[in-house]
Design a protein around this motif. Sequence first.
Motif: not given
Length: 314
Positions: A280-304
């Motif tokens: 469970v931990g390895p599955m939810v960790n990237p989503f916990i950090y990405s969904l609650r982190n604006k820097d990751v969200q901005v980076a994902l948006s720019k990359t897409l």
Amino acid sequence: MAPENDSSVTEFILLGLTQKPELQLPLFFIFLAIYVVTVVGNVGLIILIALNPHLHTPMYYFLFNLSFIDLCHSSVITPKMLMSFVGQNIISYAECMTQLCFFSFFVIDECCILTSMAYDRYVAICKPLLYKVSMSHQVCLMLTVGVYAMGLVGAMAHTGCMLRLSFCDGNIINHYMCDIPPLLQLSCTSTSINELVVFIVVGVNVIVPSVTISISYTLILLNILHIRSAEGRSKAFSTCSSHIIVVSIFFGSSAFMYLKPFPAGSLDEDKVSTIFYTIVGPMVNPFIYSLRNKDVQVALSKTLRKRVVNTQCI
């Protein structure tokens, strides 16, 4: 990794998560989906951090390593678990010891990398003027080397002690992987040394990081309470909340599993506890950090957006 003891057992039978036939196929698809999500989430976060220069900071450097460890950690356990659901539940002695070694290595790595991330957040919030010096490239590299060195030492200690045990008759492991508690119950020789090593290694890699993280976040909380602006307090809390959630899931389940006398509690309870920090931990960790982190969200948006533009140009 060849066995060096007098064990007459050459292979083990993994009972898996459950013995109910009607649950085998549904659980296979559930955990297959979890593994796919784990791989996609962690590989995606690794690529995202690598491709975006503004994420090349100590915080995301450690997050990059956490995703790599989670990916490897899950890959050591889940494929064999999936095979047990479809009837291929035999694992050789050498494969079992190898799985135990890599499992121990990545579990300890995760303990240490989460501690490094807590220290990074402490310096960022409590010592912002010294952040670039305290978390320089050299310091981050030394911390990372220390993380993997601790994992290697702990894995060698656990595996070396397990190799000295003899398994005379019993070869049925009441688990979905080769973990320490069920293997100790199968041994026909004294396991007192193994139990001592478990308490020392697990104690060092669970209690010490837990205390360190607790102290770090106590100091962080005290510092946040002195921030006058509500916006500043909110931003500080948001940078720590994701890490606190991940730490709670990982350390809570691992402490319940190992920091108790052997044997204590049923192995069925142990299997449920193990699921939280191995699957469970390895599955939810990237989503916990990405969904609650604006820097990751901005980076994902720019990359897409870049991906879409490049596709249209082609």
